[in-house]
Design an enzyme around this catalytic site. Structure first.
Site, PDB file in Angstrom:
ATOM      1  N   HIS A 112      -7.788  35.381   2.850  1.00  0.00           N
ATOM      2  CA  HIS A 112      -6.614  35.817   3.598  1.00  0.00           C
ATOM      3  C   HIS A 112      -6.040  37.058   2.919  1.00  0.00           C
ATOM      4  CE1 HIS A 112      -6.048  31.319   4.847  1.00  0.00           C
ATOM      5  NE2 HIS A 112      -7.079  31.898   5.432  1.00  0.00           N
ATOM      6  N   LYS A 150      -8.938  24.014  13.885  1.00  0.00           N
ATOM      7  CA  LYS A 150      -7.519  24.379  13.843  1.00  0.00           C
ATOM      8  C   LYS A 150      -6.641  23.463  14.698  1.00  0.00           C
ATOM      9  CE  LYS A 150      -8.047  27.994  11.160  1.00  0.00           C
ATOM     10  NZ  LYS A 150      -7.416  28.169   9.832  1.00  0.00           N
ATOM     11  N   ARG A 156     -14.499  32.332  -1.417  1.00  0.00           N
ATOM     12  CA  ARG A 156     -13.915  32.486  -0.076  1.00  0.00           C
ATOM     13  C   ARG A 156     -12.481  33.021  -0.175  1.00  0.00           C
ATOM     14  NH1 ARG A 156     -15.295  29.942   4.974  1.00  0.00           N
ATOM     15  NH2 ARG A 156     -13.515  29.461   6.332  1.00  0.00           N
ATOM     16  N   ASP A 157     -11.693  32.393  -1.025  1.00  0.00           N
ATOM     17  CA  ASP A 157     -10.318  32.849  -1.267  1.00  0.00           C
ATOM     18  C   ASP A 157     -10.260  33.830  -2.436  1.00  0.00           C
ATOM     19  OD1 ASP A 157      -9.381  31.154   0.760  1.00  0.00           O
ATOM     20  OD2 ASP A 157      -9.344  29.461  -0.620  1.00  0.00           O
ATOM     21  N   ASP A 179      -6.096  20.013   3.988  1.00  0.00           N
ATOM     22  CA  ASP A 179      -7.092  19.873   5.037  1.00  0.00           C
ATOM     23  C   ASP A 179      -8.502  19.597   4.545  1.00  0.00           C
ATOM     24  OD1 ASP A 179      -7.131  22.477   4.045  1.00  0.00           O
ATOM     25  OD2 ASP A 179      -7.684  23.380   5.961  1.00  0.00           O
ATOM     26  N   ARG A 180      -8.897  20.183   3.430  1.00  0.00           N
ATOM     27  CA  ARG A 180     -10.272  20.014   2.968  1.00  0.00           C
ATOM     28  C   ARG A 180     -10.422  18.916   1.902  1.00  0.00           C
ATOM     29  NH1 ARG A 180     -13.676  23.647   5.240  1.00  0.00           N
ATOM     30  NH2 ARG A 180     -12.767  25.539   6.123  1.00  0.00           N
ATOM     31  N   ARG A 228      -3.772  21.722  -1.298  1.00  0.00           N
ATOM     32  CA  ARG A 228      -3.846  21.880   0.160  1.00  0.00           C
ATOM     33  C   ARG A 228      -4.598  20.702   0.755  1.00  0.00           C
ATOM     34  NH1 ARG A 228      -6.019  27.315   3.220  1.00  0.00           N
ATOM     35  NH2 ARG A 228      -6.982  26.277   5.000  1.00  0.00           N
ATOM     36  N   HIS A 238     -13.670  34.680   7.328  1.00  0.00           N
ATOM     37  CA  HIS A 238     -14.017  34.046   6.054  1.00  0.00           C
ATOM     38  C   HIS A 238     -15.502  34.178   5.708  1.00  0.00           C
ATOM     39  CE1 HIS A 238     -10.311  32.415   4.655  1.00  0.00           C
ATOM     40  NE2 HIS A 238     -10.127  31.609   5.675  1.00  0.00           N
ATOM     41  N   ARG A 294     -13.653  19.826   6.742  1.00  0.00           N
ATOM     42  CA  ARG A 294     -12.360  19.379   7.258  1.00  0.00           C
ATOM     43  C   ARG A 294     -12.473  19.003   8.731  1.00  0.00           C
ATOM     44  NH1 ARG A 294      -8.880  24.998   7.219  1.00  0.00           N
ATOM     45  NH2 ARG A 294     -10.242  26.210   8.575  1.00  0.00           N
ATOM     46  N   ASP A 348      -5.142  33.055  14.693  1.00  0.00           N
ATOM     47  CA  ASP A 348      -5.357  32.701  13.293  1.00  0.00           C
ATOM     48  C   ASP A 348      -6.039  33.846  12.555  1.00  0.00           C
ATOM     49  OD1 ASP A 348      -5.964  30.932  10.900  1.00  0.00           O
ATOM     50  OD2 ASP A 348      -5.162  29.483  12.329  1.00  0.00           O
ATOM     51  N   SER A 406      -3.097  28.784   6.743  1.00  0.00           N
ATOM     52  CA  SER A 406      -2.809  28.202   8.048  1.00  0.00           C
ATOM     53  C   SER A 406      -1.875  27.000   7.958  1.00  0.00           C
ATOM     54  CB  SER A 406      -4.118  27.795   8.734  1.00  0.00           C
ATOM     55  OG  SER A 406      -4.913  28.936   8.975  1.00  0.00           O
ATOM     56  N   ASP A 465      -9.808  34.162  11.747  1.00  0.00           N
ATOM     57  CA  ASP A 465      -9.798  33.551  10.419  1.00  0.00           C
ATOM     58  C   ASP A 465     -11.148  32.942  10.055  1.00  0.00           C
ATOM     59  OD1 ASP A 465      -8.366  32.826   8.033  1.00  0.00           O
ATOM     60  OD2 ASP A 465      -8.444  30.761   8.731  1.00  0.00           O
ATOM     61  N   ASP A 522      -0.593  33.388  12.075  1.00  0.00           N
ATOM     62  CA  ASP A 522      -0.143  32.557  10.955  1.00  0.00           C
ATOM     63  C   ASP A 522      -0.335  33.230   9.596  1.00  0.00           C
ATOM     64  OD1 ASP A 522      -2.914  32.432  11.152  1.00  0.00           O
ATOM     65  OD2 ASP A 522      -3.032  30.281  10.732  1.00  0.00           O
ATOM     66  N   HIS A 523      -1.233  34.203   9.503  1.00  0.00           N
ATOM     67  CA  HIS A 523      -1.484  34.945   8.259  1.00  0.00           C
ATOM     68  C   HIS A 523      -2.530  36.006   8.566  1.00  0.00           C
ATOM     69  CE1 HIS A 523      -5.355  32.925   7.902  1.00  0.00           C
ATOM     70  NE2 HIS A 523      -4.744  31.781   8.097  1.00  0.00           N
TER      71      HIS A 523
END
Length: 560
Positions: A502, A362, A171-172, A289-290, A287, A435, A214, A29, A82, A431, A472-473
């Site tokens: 990412h 994950k 973060r992103d 997951d969170r 998205r 982060h 998450r 990851d 991810s 990953d 995955d990225h």
């Protein structure tokens, strides 16, 4: 569980590749490929296992795309993540994803015609509509322009009272960008107020400390958000969101990701926007997951993870449905992509025994997302999924090795047992530690992941199997913001701008092992292959021809 309809599940035998070889399928990851420099933590880390794959046979190592249109996102400027990455890896086809789905629904106006909007709009006349989500233009969990369109669309369609509960990013996107996002949002809300709509920010906090946990790693994160958003209670109170973010960011060691929860209050000190009976709530992250944990707190009557104190009777909808199997939430503004006939489902129908494992952060990626956004097994007699509990209550740079060794040990044991034909793992280190922006810790994380890879490769060697190692990225391979010339960027104070998001970099894929048939090599005739090409590749290595509508296999067999 599985696809519905009349599907021919029988896969054709591959004309040149045998069945019966154990395949070790490793997803690293956040492990991209970039120029080797001091900000490339993969390059800085000792990674002999991955180096041996890259420096081995040139026709069994290559790069593939893991961002943008290759994973169903709108443009080549969209970072992979991810979720879409594992969707593509497992589905073998490219589906319109997250942001793209929402974009299409907003552009066409369909978002306002579907049942989700009709459901929440019943609260517009007498109640408040609350929007909760990540205030960011990062495009990984949410996008500011979509929130702006929603606010405008809701107001035009009868919303009289709107409250926004913001979660700051960092973060992103770059740390500190929260101030600009809040300024933009406040401008939009001011314009709505000039048109007679009572619209304002009601609460906020940093994404990693408030709401956006998450996989049930730390329910306290969700509780902090609940207290601010629903109860109107938080340790910090301000008159407006801009003041809140600026003052909280001025505290020592403060950053956008971890801002403490705050509420906006009126002149009398009363919270301006707690969620109450009769209100509507929209979580605007696309998205999943969170948002799942908050969705459970908002929707599940039997919820017991923390004391909610007060549970308002609301109309709640997600931007998307975050868990199709759990039907969570039960109402949503945009229908999710229907990902059917995944590689996992095909292989289960053809007798392939599968073991999947990762740690909590994950685990959902090698199971739920890999299987087309579906929970559970396709065939519980043939499949075994193992989750290792992630470290809880600490930042991942404090324990950068995470559970890589434990995941590798589980994979090794599954391979050596002879009970499985495919052993699939995700190693999260690059990953999750990447982060945090901690370069030294990320180097340690990459080394730990490489050690885990070696353990799994050694097990594959012992059983005469085949390995497939990919990612995955990108993330850990480039940890600094860069200027247009590609050089490290500095902020106004001359400090290096660390990159915690990412990247747009390609990712490696390597195949090999004693079970790999002579003559198998990567094809050279595919222009820009991506993650979706991996599924057909793995099916071939299991001895099957992939379905005709799958993205082409990366491999060919040449006569030696």
């Amino acid at each position: 569980m599985g696809s519905s309809g009349n599907v021919n599940w029988k896969l054709e035998d591959h004309p040149k590749l045998p069945k019966g070889k154990t395949i070790g399928l490793i997803v690293l990851d956040g492990w991209g490929e970039s120029e080797p420099d001091q900000y490339n933590c993969i390059h800085k880390a000792p990674t002999p296992a991955m180096d041996s794959l890259k420096n081995g046979r040139p026709d069994t190592w290559r790069l593939i795309k893991a961002h943008g249109t290759a994973v169903g996102l709108p443009s080549e400027d969209d970072m992979g993540n991810s979720e879409v990455g594992h969707n593509a890896l497992g589905a073998g086809r490219i589906y319109a994803q997250g942001a793209k789905l929402v974009d299409l629904a907003l552009e066409s106006g369909k978002i306002y015609e579907d049942e989700g909007f009709k459901y929440i709009s019943e609260s517009f006349e007498k109640g408040t509509v609350h929007l909760i989500g990540l205030l960011s233009d990062g495009g990984v969990h949410s996008r500011l322009d979509q929130v702006q369109l929603l606010l405008k669309g809701f107001a035009e369609r009868g919303a009289k009272r709107i409250r926004v509960h913001i979660l700051t990013d960092g973060r992103d996107v770059l740390d500190g960008s929260s101030v600009g996002f809040v300024e933009t949002l406040e401008g939009d809300l001011s314009e709505l107020r000039s048109k007679g709509v009572d619209a304002q920010v009601a609460s906020g906090g940093g994404r990693m400390y408030v709401t956006m946990d998450r996989y049930e790693n730390d329910w306290n994160v969700v509780k902090r958000g609940w207290d601010a958003q629903v109860l109107g209670e938080a340790p910090h109170k301000f008159k407006n969101a801009l003041e809140a973010v600026k003052k909280l960011r001025a505290e020592p060691k403060a950053n956008d990701q971890y801002l403490p929860p705050f509420v906006i209050v009126d002149d009398s000190g009363k919270a301006v926007g707690p969620i109450v009976d009769g209100d509507a709530v929209v979580t605007f992250n696309f998205r999943a997951d969170r948002m799942v944990m908050l969705a459970k707190a908002l929707e599940n009557e039997e919820f017991n993870k923390f004391d909610r104190v007060r549970v308002p009777k609301i109309r709640y909808a997600g931007m998307l449905q975050y868990d199709g199997e759990l039907k969570l939430p039960s109402h949503y503004l945009v229908s999710p992509p229907l990902i059917d006939r995944t590689s996992g489902e095909y292989l289960a129908h053809n007798g392939v025994r599968t073991f999947a494992c990762s740690e909590t952060v994950k685990f959902g990626h090698v199971t739920f997302f890999w299987n087309g956004n579906r929970s559970g097994y396709f065939n519980e007699k043939l499949e075994k999924y193992v989750e290792i509990q992630s470290d809880c209550g600490i930042s991942f740079n404090e324990q950068p090795k995470m559970k890589a060794l434990e995941i590798a040990e589980k994979a090794r044991d599954a391979i050596l047992s002879g009970n499985f034909d495919q052993v699939r793992v995700n190693l999260p280190n690059g990953d999750m530690v990447g982060h945090t922006g901690d370069l030294e810790a990320t180097v340690v994380a990459c080394e730990a992941a490489d050690i885990a890879v070696r353990m799994i490769l050694d097990a594959i060697e012992k059983v005469g199997g085949i390995y497939v190692v990919t990612a995955d990225h990108g993330n850990a391979e480039d940890m600094v913001k860069r200027d247009k010339a590609g050089k490290p960027a500095l902020d106004k104070e001359g400090k290096l701008q660390i990159l915690t998001s990412h990247t747009l970099k390609p990712v490696p894929i390597a195949i090999g092992g004693p079970g790999l048939s002579a003559g198998v090599r990567f094809r050279q005739d595919l222009d820009t292959p991506g993650l979706a090409n991996v599924a057909a590749t793995v099916m071939n290595l299991h001895g099957f021809v992939a379905p005709s509508d799958y993205e082409p296999s990366l491999i060919e067999v040449v006569d030696k």
